[in-house]
Design a protein around this motif. Structure first.
Motif, PDB file in Angstrom:
ATOM      1  N   SER A  62      30.278 -29.484   3.002  1.00 40.73           N
ATOM      2  CA  SER A  62      31.611 -28.958   2.745  1.00 40.73           C
ATOM      3  C   SER A  62      31.561 -28.148   1.454  1.00 40.73           C
ATOM      4  O   SER A  62      30.876 -28.530   0.504  1.00 40.73           O
ATOM      5  CB  SER A  62      32.600 -30.110   2.594  1.00 40.73           C
ATOM      6  N   VAL A  63      32.263 -27.023   1.432  1.00 37.98           N
ATOM      7  CA  VAL A  63      32.343 -26.161   0.252  1.00 37.98           C
ATOM      8  C   VAL A  63      33.812 -25.942  -0.065  1.00 37.98           C
ATOM      9  O   VAL A  63      34.589 -25.564   0.812  1.00 37.98           O
ATOM     10  CB  VAL A  63      31.650 -24.796   0.507  1.00 37.98           C
ATOM     11  N   GLN A  64      34.200 -26.167  -1.295  1.00 35.15           N
ATOM     12  CA  GLN A  64      35.558 -25.904  -1.787  1.00 35.15           C
ATOM     13  C   GLN A  64      35.396 -25.225  -3.147  1.00 35.15           C
ATOM     14  O   GLN A  64      35.337 -25.882  -4.167  1.00 35.15           O
ATOM     15  CB  GLN A  64      36.356 -27.213  -1.930  1.00 35.15           C
ATOM     16  N   ASP A  65      35.319 -23.906  -3.163  1.00 34.79           N
ATOM     17  CA  ASP A  65      35.105 -23.161  -4.399  1.00 34.79           C
ATOM     18  C   ASP A  65      36.421 -22.525  -4.838  1.00 34.79           C
ATOM     19  O   ASP A  65      36.885 -21.549  -4.248  1.00 34.79           O
ATOM     20  CB  ASP A  65      34.045 -22.086  -4.174  1.00 34.79           C
ATOM     21  N   SER A  66      37.024 -23.066  -5.873  1.00 32.90           N
ATOM     22  CA  SER A  66      38.323 -22.566  -6.331  1.00 32.90           C
ATOM     23  C   SER A  66      38.184 -21.208  -7.021  1.00 32.90           C
ATOM     24  O   SER A  66      39.143 -20.438  -7.066  1.00 32.90           O
ATOM     25  CB  SER A  66      38.978 -23.573  -7.273  1.00 32.90           C
ATOM     26  N   LEU A  67      37.029 -20.889  -7.539  1.00 33.86           N
ATOM     27  CA  LEU A  67      36.828 -19.607  -8.212  1.00 33.86           C
ATOM     28  C   LEU A  67      36.848 -18.439  -7.223  1.00 33.86           C
ATOM     29  O   LEU A  67      37.505 -17.425  -7.459  1.00 33.86           O
ATOM     30  CB  LEU A  67      35.502 -19.628  -8.980  1.00 33.86           C
ATOM     31  N   THR A  68      36.134 -18.585  -6.112  1.00 33.57           N
ATOM     32  CA  THR A  68      36.069 -17.508  -5.121  1.00 33.57           C
ATOM     33  C   THR A  68      37.033 -17.715  -3.959  1.00 33.57           C
ATOM     34  O   THR A  68      37.240 -16.805  -3.166  1.00 33.57           O
ATOM     35  CB  THR A  68      34.645 -17.406  -4.534  1.00 33.57           C
ATOM     36  N   GLY A  69      37.580 -18.915  -3.817  1.00 35.78           N
ATOM     37  CA  GLY A  69      38.473 -19.206  -2.693  1.00 35.78           C
ATOM     38  C   GLY A  69      37.711 -19.561  -1.426  1.00 35.78           C
ATOM     39  O   GLY A  69      38.310 -19.705  -0.362  1.00 35.78           O
ATOM     40  N   LEU A  89      36.494 -22.733   8.589  1.00 32.73           N
ATOM     41  CA  LEU A  89      36.491 -21.864   7.423  1.00 32.73           C
ATOM     42  C   LEU A  89      37.847 -21.216   7.272  1.00 32.73           C
ATOM     43  O   LEU A  89      38.609 -21.112   8.229  1.00 32.73           O
ATOM     44  CB  LEU A  89      35.405 -20.794   7.544  1.00 32.73           C
ATOM     45  N   VAL A  90      38.140 -20.803   6.048  1.00 33.03           N
ATOM     46  CA  VAL A  90      39.401 -20.122   5.769  1.00 33.03           C
ATOM     47  C   VAL A  90      39.140 -18.625   5.883  1.00 33.03           C
ATOM     48  O   VAL A  90      38.272 -18.078   5.205  1.00 33.03           O
ATOM     49  CB  VAL A  90      39.934 -20.483   4.366  1.00 33.03           C
ATOM     50  N   GLU A  91      39.901 -17.979   6.761  1.00 37.20           N
ATOM     51  CA  GLU A  91      39.761 -16.540   6.982  1.00 37.20           C
ATOM     52  C   GLU A  91      40.410 -15.783   5.829  1.00 37.20           C
ATOM     53  O   GLU A  91      41.223 -16.357   5.078  1.00 37.20           O
ATOM     54  CB  GLU A  91      40.446 -16.154   8.302  1.00 37.20           C
TER      55      GLU A  91
END
Length: 148
Positions: A62-69, A89-91
C-alpha cells in the motif's frame, strides 16, 4: 601443362609413400586458446530446480504519499492454479479505480473494474450553431458527427 601434372603426381606419390612430411592435424580450439580468446567448454549437467505441484504465495502493498497525492494498493494470493487479487488507485480526477481479478487454468483471466468517487465524465456544454435555412448542428466529441 605436363610439368604441372608430373609435379602434382610426384607430391601425391611422395605423400602416400611417407617420404614427404605430413602436417599434424590440429583442432581450431588450440590456436584460439593461445590467442587468449574464450574457448567453448564442455556442457555441464545441471540439476533441475525442484517442481512444486501446488505453488502458493500471498503478497500485498500500500502507498499513501501525502506529498505527491499518490494513493494505491495491491494484494494477491495464489493457491495452485488459482490466482486472486485486487488493486486500487486514485485517478487524477479524484475517483478511485478498483480492479478485482481471478485467474485459473479453466476460466483464464477475468477482471471486474469498479470506479467510485467523483464523476469520471465531466459535463461540458456544447455550443449550438444554427445555419440559415438549415438544421441545428450540435458540436460533438472528436470522431463523431451529430446532426439533429
Amino acid at each position: 601443362m605436363q610439368a604441372k601434372i608430373i609435379a602434382l603426381l610426384f607430391f601425391v606419390s611422395a605423400a602416400t609413400a611417407g617420404v614427404a612430411p605430413v602436417a599434424p592435424v590440429a583442432y581450431a580450439a588450440a590456436p584460439v586458446a593461445r590467442l587468449g580468446l574464450p574457448v567453448a567448454k564442455a556442457a555441464v549437467a545441471v540439476n533441475a530446480e525442484p517442481y512444486d505441484p501446488n505453488p502458493q504465495y500471498t503478497y500485498g502493498y500500500s502507498v499513501q504519499d501525502s506529498l505527491t497525492g499518490d494513493a494505491k494498493g495491491h494484494q494477491e494470493s495464489r493457491n495452485g492454479d488459482l490466482v486472486q487479487g485486487q488493486y486500487s488507485l486514485v485517478e487524477p480526477d479524484g475517483s478511485v479505480r478498483t480492479v478485482t481479478y481471478t485467474s485459473d487454468s479453466v476460466n483464464g483471466f477475468n477482471a471486474v473494474v469498479d470506479r467510485s468517487g467523483p464523476s469520471v465524465a465531466k459535463a461540458v456544454a456544447a455550443p449550438v450553431v444554427k445555419a440559415v435555412g438549415g438544421p441545428v448542428l450540435h458540436a460533438a466529441p472528436l470522431g463523431r458527427a451529430l446532426v439533429g
